[in-house]
Design an enzyme around this catalytic site. Structure first.
Site, mmCIF file in Angstrom:
data_model
loop_
_atom_site.group_PDB
_atom_site.id
_atom_site.type_symbol
_atom_site.label_atom_id
_atom_site.label_comp_id
_atom_site.label_asym_id
_atom_site.label_seq_id
_atom_site.Cartn_x
_atom_site.Cartn_y
_atom_site.Cartn_z
ATOM 1 N N LYS A 46 31.727 26.726 28.745
ATOM 2 C CA LYS A 46 30.772 27.362 27.882
ATOM 3 C C LYS A 46 30.930 28.876 27.911
ATOM 4 C CE LYS A 46 27.402 23.826 29.222
ATOM 5 N NZ LYS A 46 26.195 23.605 30.050
ATOM 6 N N GLU A 102 39.455 32.618 26.667
ATOM 7 C CA GLU A 102 38.706 32.394 27.919
ATOM 8 C C GLU A 102 37.769 33.567 28.195
ATOM 9 O OE1 GLU A 102 37.568 30.685 30.208
ATOM 10 O OE2 GLU A 102 39.035 29.669 31.451
ATOM 11 N N ASP A 103 36.752 33.328 29.002
ATOM 12 C CA ASP A 103 35.832 34.397 29.389
ATOM 13 C C ASP A 103 36.431 35.278 30.485
ATOM 14 O OD1 ASP A 103 35.764 32.309 31.216
ATOM 15 O OD2 ASP A 103 33.581 32.208 31.359
ATOM 16 N N ASP A 106 40.137 34.228 36.943
ATOM 17 C CA ASP A 106 39.807 34.525 38.336
ATOM 18 C C ASP A 106 40.998 34.062 39.188
ATOM 19 O OD1 ASP A 106 38.517 34.846 40.780
ATOM 20 O OD2 ASP A 106 37.106 33.214 40.483
ATOM 21 N N LYS A 135 40.158 39.264 36.394
ATOM 22 C CA LYS A 135 39.825 39.573 37.794
ATOM 23 C C LYS A 135 41.115 39.380 38.595
ATOM 24 C CE LYS A 135 35.571 37.703 39.335
ATOM 25 N NZ LYS A 135 34.856 36.642 40.095
ATOM 26 N N PHE A 156 31.250 39.021 41.425
ATOM 27 C CA PHE A 156 30.736 37.929 40.614
ATOM 28 C C PHE A 156 29.927 38.517 39.465
ATOM 29 C CE2 PHE A 156 27.844 34.584 39.354
ATOM 30 C CZ PHE A 156 28.712 33.507 39.260
ATOM 31 N N VAL A 157 30.365 38.225 38.249
ATOM 32 C CA VAL A 157 29.700 38.811 37.075
ATOM 33 C C VAL A 157 28.979 37.742 36.262
ATOM 34 C CG1 VAL A 157 31.193 40.837 36.848
ATOM 35 C CG2 VAL A 157 31.897 38.694 35.784
ATOM 36 N N ASP A 163 27.691 32.682 33.417
ATOM 37 C CA ASP A 163 26.417 32.226 33.978
ATOM 38 C C ASP A 163 26.352 32.303 35.504
ATOM 39 O OD1 ASP A 163 28.243 30.039 34.523
ATOM 40 O OD2 ASP A 163 26.462 28.821 34.925
ATOM 41 N N ARG A 169 23.650 33.634 30.493
ATOM 42 C CA ARG A 169 24.711 33.647 29.474
ATOM 43 C C ARG A 169 24.304 34.483 28.258
ATOM 44 N NH1 ARG A 169 28.446 29.649 30.899
ATOM 45 N NH2 ARG A 169 27.584 27.765 31.820
HETATM 46 P P1 5GP Z 1 39.675 30.381 37.470
HETATM 47 O O1 5GP Z 1 40.170 28.989 37.170
HETATM 48 O O2 5GP Z 1 40.571 31.452 36.887
HETATM 49 O O3 5GP Z 1 39.462 30.588 38.949
HETATM 50 O O4 5GP Z 1 38.234 30.530 36.902
HETATM 51 C C1 5GP Z 1 37.938 30.427 35.587
HETATM 52 C C2 5GP Z 1 36.472 30.110 35.399
HETATM 53 O O5 5GP Z 1 35.668 30.395 36.542
HETATM 54 C C3 5GP Z 1 35.929 30.968 34.307
HETATM 55 O O6 5GP Z 1 36.142 30.383 33.047
HETATM 56 C C4 5GP Z 1 34.458 31.075 34.670
HETATM 57 O O7 5GP Z 1 33.748 29.995 34.123
HETATM 58 C C5 5GP Z 1 34.451 30.977 36.177
HETATM 59 N N1 5GP Z 1 34.335 32.299 36.826
HETATM 60 C C6 5GP Z 1 35.281 32.991 37.470
HETATM 61 N N2 5GP Z 1 34.827 34.176 37.936
HETATM 62 C C7 5GP Z 1 33.529 34.232 37.542
HETATM 63 C C8 5GP Z 1 32.489 35.227 37.705
HETATM 64 O O8 5GP Z 1 32.647 36.316 38.279
HETATM 65 N N3 5GP Z 1 31.278 34.907 37.175
HETATM 66 C C9 5GP Z 1 31.029 33.749 36.522
HETATM 67 N N4 5GP Z 1 29.819 33.573 36.043
HETATM 68 N N5 5GP Z 1 31.979 32.795 36.350
HETATM 69 C C10 5GP Z 1 33.217 33.048 36.855
#
Ligand code: 5GP
Length: 179
Positions: A46, A102-103, A106, A135, A156-157, A163, A169
């Site tokens: 989402k 993507e948002d 990470d 990130k 953490f944002v 969210d 959100r």
């Molecule tokens: P990744 O697979 O790259 O570790 O993480 C991707 C997903 O983790 C993102 O689409 C998001 O939903 C969540 N995520 C990663 N870092 C953050 C953060 O700082 N805050 C929030 N709210 N979600 C995060």
């Protein structure tokens, strides 16, 4: 049980006008890149919903919008390290220009999962990945977005689609928790 946070606990990291300016610039770059070629956008729910909706308003090519749902965060502040496909039904993307939206990247595990999924299932004309936030410090796999708006540190944002336990959100800015 998750700790409650309130909007007063949040500090603004990226203001609404900074977000909107950067998204407009990204839209212009994408218009230049794709010219008037058809584009299939795949938005990852989402978290990327706000970003996708604002970004596509700047895009001028014939555009086909799709949404998929993955999950890697259970609840709380850290990634589970495991990506689950909650709903990944897509049209036939063979021979299409595909842009994944993507948002935040990470660990990079979600991005890698999606790129591998695309390569396994479709022979796209082009495949690009764009993320609102990057990130970098927390990356576990070697992956870079083709486009991103902001690089952020290891914090953490929330807000603008992102969210904490389903909340925040709706904020029009990106905030972080001051620890
Ligand atoms: P990744 O697979 O790259 O570790 O993480 C991707 C997903 O983790 C993102 O689409 C998001 O939903 C969540 N995520 C990663 N870092 C953050 C953060 O700082 N805050 C929030 N709210 N979600 C995060």
């Amino acid at each position: 049980m998750l700790e409650m946070i309130t909007e007063q606990d949040l500090k603004v990291l990226i203001k609404e006008d900074e977000l909107q300016n950067s998204i407009k610039q990204l839209g212009e770059k994408l218009n230049d890149f794709y010219k008037n070629e058809e584009l299939y956008v795949i938005s990852v729910l989402k978290g990327s919903v706000m970003f996708t909706v604002d970004l596509v308003k700047h895009l001028k090519m014939p555009l086909n919008m799709n949404f998929i749902r993955l999950s890697s965060y259970g609840s709380g502040f850290t990634s589970s390290g495991k990506v689950n496909a909650v709903d990944i039904s897509l049209p036939d993307l063979n021979g299409k220009n595909v842009l994944i939206v993507e948002d935040i990247i990470d660990t990079g595990l979600t991005a890698k999962f999606l790129i591998d999924f695309m390569h396994l299932n479709f022979k796209t004309k082009s495949l690009k990945f764009c993320s609102l936030l990057d990130k970098r410090e927390t990356r576990k796999v070697d992956i870079e977005p083709d486009y991103y708006c902001f690089r952020i540190g290891n914090q953490f944002v929330v807000g603008y689609g992102l969210d904490y336990d389903g909340f925040y959100r709706n904020l029009p800015y990106i905030g972080y928790l001051e620890t």
